[in-house]
Enzyme design. Structure first.
Site, PDB file in Angstrom:
ATOM      1  CG  ASN A  45      -8.946  -3.086   2.376  1.00 20.53           C
ATOM      2  OD1 ASN A  45      -8.685  -3.606   1.304  1.00 20.53           O
ATOM      3  ND2 ASN A  45      -8.021  -2.839   3.284  1.00 20.53           N
ATOM      4  CB  CYS A  92      26.683  16.960  14.453  1.00 21.22           C
ATOM      5  SG  CYS A  92      25.863  15.463  13.886  1.00 21.22           S
ATOM      6  CG  HIS A  96       4.714   3.002  10.008  1.00 22.30           C
ATOM      7  ND1 HIS A  96       3.997   2.125   9.231  1.00 22.30           N
ATOM      8  CD2 HIS A  96       4.656   2.505  11.273  1.00 22.30           C
ATOM      9  CE1 HIS A  96       3.511   1.143   9.994  1.00 22.30           C
ATOM     10  NE2 HIS A  96       3.893   1.365  11.233  1.00 22.30           N
ATOM     11  N   GLY A 134      -7.966   1.313   4.023  1.00 23.81           N
ATOM     12  CA  GLY A 134      -6.868   0.903   3.137  1.00 23.81           C
ATOM     13  C   GLY A 134      -5.634   0.365   3.818  1.00 23.81           C
ATOM     14  CB  THR A 135      -4.311  -0.607   6.829  1.00 21.01           C
ATOM     15  OG1 THR A 135      -3.214  -1.370   7.357  1.00 21.01           O
ATOM     16  CG2 THR A 135      -5.481  -0.641   7.797  1.00 21.01           C
ATOM     17  CB  SER A 136      -2.742  -5.499   4.545  1.00 21.99           C
ATOM     18  OG  SER A 136      -1.545  -5.090   5.172  1.00 21.99           O
ATOM     19  CB  CYS A 172      21.543  13.678  12.623  1.00 19.32           C
ATOM     20  SG  CYS A 172      23.317  13.411  12.811  1.00 19.32           S
ATOM     21  CB  CYS A 225      23.781  16.065  10.394  1.00 18.34           C
ATOM     22  SG  CYS A 225      23.078  17.095  11.678  1.00 18.34           S
ATOM     23  CB  ALA A 283      -9.715   4.856  -0.174  1.00 19.68           C
TER      24      ALA A 283
HETATM   25  P1  OAD Z   1      -0.438  -2.881   2.545  1.00 18.95           P
HETATM   26  O1  OAD Z   1       0.188  -2.784   1.199  1.00 18.95           O
HETATM   27  O2  OAD Z   1      -0.035  -4.004   3.414  1.00 18.95           O
HETATM   28  O3  OAD Z   1      -2.018  -2.980   2.396  1.00 18.95           O
HETATM   29  C1  OAD Z   1      -2.727  -2.086   1.576  1.00 18.95           C
HETATM   30  C2  OAD Z   1      -4.207  -2.356   1.777  1.00 18.95           C
HETATM   31  O4  OAD Z   1      -4.935  -1.414   1.024  1.00 18.95           O
HETATM   32  C3  OAD Z   1      -4.679  -3.752   1.326  1.00 18.95           C
HETATM   33  O5  OAD Z   1      -5.528  -4.301   2.316  1.00 18.95           O
HETATM   34  C4  OAD Z   1      -5.463  -3.458   0.042  1.00 18.95           C
HETATM   35  O6  OAD Z   1      -6.562  -4.359  -0.132  1.00 18.95           O
HETATM   36  C5  OAD Z   1      -5.972  -2.072   0.305  1.00 18.95           C
HETATM   37  N1  OAD Z   1      -6.194  -1.262  -0.902  1.00 18.95           N
HETATM   38  C6  OAD Z   1      -5.451  -1.217  -2.039  1.00 18.95           C
HETATM   39  N2  OAD Z   1      -5.916  -0.292  -2.876  1.00 18.95           N
HETATM   40  C7  OAD Z   1      -6.995   0.265  -2.274  1.00 18.95           C
HETATM   41  C8  OAD Z   1      -7.908   1.309  -2.634  1.00 18.95           C
HETATM   42  N3  OAD Z   1      -7.808   1.959  -3.807  1.00 18.95           N
HETATM   43  N4  OAD Z   1      -8.892   1.622  -1.757  1.00 18.95           N
HETATM   44  C9  OAD Z   1      -9.008   0.964  -0.573  1.00 18.95           C
HETATM   45  N5  OAD Z   1      -8.171  -0.011  -0.178  1.00 18.95           N
HETATM   46  C10 OAD Z   1      -7.172  -0.351  -1.008  1.00 18.95           C
HETATM   47  O7  OAD Z   1      -0.225  -1.458   3.270  1.00 18.95           O
HETATM   48  P2  OAD Z   1      -0.319  -1.098   4.821  1.00 18.95           P
HETATM   49  O8  OAD Z   1      -1.407  -1.839   5.493  1.00 18.95           O
HETATM   50  O9  OAD Z   1      -0.340   0.380   4.889  1.00 18.95           O
HETATM   51  O10 OAD Z   1       5.585   0.073   6.879  1.00 18.95           O
HETATM   52  O11 OAD Z   1       1.089  -1.629   5.332  1.00 18.95           O
HETATM   53  C11 OAD Z   1       1.467  -1.386   6.655  1.00 18.95           C
HETATM   54  C12 OAD Z   1       2.942  -1.087   6.715  1.00 18.95           C
HETATM   55  O12 OAD Z   1       3.675  -2.147   6.090  1.00 18.95           O
HETATM   56  C13 OAD Z   1       3.372   0.151   5.950  1.00 18.95           C
HETATM   57  O13 OAD Z   1       3.214   1.336   6.688  1.00 18.95           O
HETATM   58  C14 OAD Z   1       4.823  -0.112   5.681  1.00 18.95           C
HETATM   59  C15 OAD Z   1       4.738  -1.575   5.287  1.00 18.95           C
HETATM   60  O14 OAD Z   1       5.903  -2.292   5.498  1.00 18.95           O
HETATM   61  C16 OAD Z   1       6.628   0.908   6.870  1.00 18.95           C
HETATM   62  O15 OAD Z   1       6.983   1.539   5.902  1.00 18.95           O
HETATM   63  C17 OAD Z   1       7.325   1.013   8.182  1.00 18.95           C
END
Ligand code: OAD
Length: 243
Positions: free
Chosen positions: A215, A152, A121, A189-191, A129, A149, A233
């Site tokens: 998570n 340019c 991301h 740690g991703t949703s 630019c 920039c 994490a």
């Molecule tokens: P989210 O905010 O959607 O999800 C964060 C996840 O981390 C959730 O599942 C939480 O349960 C978990 N979490 C929170 N604290 C934690 C901890 N201390 N240890 C382990 N897990 C924990 O974030 P992302 O999945 O990264 O896009 O979101 C994906 C994308 O959506 C991001 O990259 C961003 C956003 O819009 C862009 O910026 C392009």
């Protein structure tokens, strides 16, 4: 908290793995104090993505978008990698076949010493630019609004993949190849709701990898992974690589 038998199983798999992929999201940086997007205090609870993180928003009001990124730069600049970032960097040193895929733009994996990574991301410390497309590092805090920039004099934008934009072909190819050839994949740690990253666990699983999730909560990945380790994490990931 993750059970010791589940932790033991992932450690066993790591001990015999030859190729490891780690996918991270905002949860790994939450323990460093960087806000997530969808939690109770998540950024998308307080801000509208369509006003701040789309190419249309930038075309409409680049000043507002830069002000928001300046605020995030100021916040992230005060944060340090935590024990989970450091454990992921250690994994890279332990495996000759290793790839880190991060959705995070905060740069904390690089600060922790990760080199073999795709920041799919983008990175908040890079600017691009809008005319000549040149990408350069920029660590100014605050950044001058509106930045131009050097090459340019075009308007610079954050080097971030916004909603409605695609990942680079190079990143997609690199991630796909790593996911299809790994025998162990950690999802930290991703949703699991933003594609294409939300589909990466399935790619690794279908290709035969052992997949483990770390998570705080249940996610859409929980039902498909081999092991789900609940916890922070920074507490769980270091236990996986413990010497
Ligand atoms: P989210 O905010 O959607 O999800 C964060 C996840 O981390 C959730 O599942 C939480 O349960 C978990 N979490 C929170 N604290 C934690 C901890 N201390 N240890 C382990 N897990 C924990 O974030 P992302 O999945 O990264 O896009 O979101 C994906 C994308 O959506 C991001 O990259 C961003 C956003 O819009 C862009 O910026 C392009």
């Amino acid at each position: 908290m993750a059970s010791s038998s589940d932790l033991g199983l992932v450690r066993e798999k790591l001990a015999t793995a030859r190729s490891v992929v780690v996918l991270t999201g905002a949860g790994i940086s939450a323990d460093s104090g960087v806000p997530t997007f969808r939690g109770a205090d998540g950024l998308w609870r307080n801000f509208r993505a369509e006003d701040l993180a789309t190419p249309e928003a930038f075309a409409r009001d680049p000043r507002l978008v830069w002000e928001w990124y300046n605020w995030r730069r100021e916040l992230i600049a005060t944060k340090q990698p935590n024990a989970a970032h450091e454990a992921v960097a250690e994994l890279e040193r332990q495996y000759s076949h290793f790839w880190l895929i991060t959705q995070n733009v905060d740069g904390l994996h690089r600060t922790a010493g990760s080199h073999k990574l795709s920041e799919i991301h983008g990175n908040i410390w890079r600017v691009r630019c809008t005319d000549c497309r040149q990408v350069v590092d920029n660590h100014d805090v605050p950044i001058h609004i509106l930045p131009m920039c050097d090459h340019c004099h075009g308007l610079l934008r954050p080097h971030i993949v916004w909603f409605g934009e695609s990942l680079t072909e190079d990143d997609l190819r690199q991630c796909d190849a790593a996911l299809r050839s790994c025998d162990l994949c950690l999802i930290i740690g991703t949703s699991g709701v933003v594609y294409p990253a939300a589909g990466f666990a399935s790619i690794a699983k279908e290709a035969g990898a052992f997949v483990a999730e770390i998570n705080l909560d249940v996610t859409p990945h929980t039902g498909l992974v081999d092991v789900s380790l609940q916890g922070r994490a920074k507490d769980v990931v270091p236990l996986l690589i413990g010497s």
